[in-house]
Design a protein around this motif. Sequence first.
Motif: not given
Length: 191
Positions: A157, A159-163
């Motif tokens: 996703t 920035y590796h964050q939950r989108s």
Amino acid sequence: MITFNINGKEVQGEDGWTILEVARWHGIDIPTLCHHEALEPYGACRLCVVEVDDGRRSRVVISCMYPIKPGIKVQTDSPRVANVRRWIVQLLLDESPGAPKIQELAKTFGVTPSRFKKEGVDFACHLCGLCVRTCQEVAGVQALTFSNRGLRKEIATPYHQRSADCIRCGTCLYVCPTGAMEQLFPQLSAP
Ligand code: SF4
Ligand code: FES
């Protein structure tokens, strides 16, 4: 219309079509993994290889991205093609031995797990890009992307964050040919 030859049979297709599109239009089977008719071709898996003779030389090319040309002679199952395809299926099977679609391909091409098979991994991501492309081209959002390059390339996703863009439509899970998507993002398949 462009006229050419597939497996000794004269066929026609429209200018701009690929060999894969014309072959399927004429009921000629070419295996694919990263192709979906609703998406732009991506050329990741190489499973759709065919041999093309343009009168000067004969080459093995990927049919999902190769535009048809007048007079070319295409073979979808020559010994060269069969050899390349078997190697590709072998690699897929060694990395994703638990994936039904890969098992089916292996059965079709008579491939069995080799001594290089990865232990403990049943459903690897083959970076086919179907999930990312479906998310962008069908769902119209950018909840998934490719991250890193080379051997570290992966699906992530942003920035590796939950989108926040994810609409939980589940199409990425549906199109994934190995089930890796479900393992990478289990929260997407949770009710
Ligand atoms: S997670 Fe599945 S659909 Fe996405 S790139 Fe990997 S193998 Fe392909
Ligand atoms: S289907 Fe052509 S490269 Fe994957």
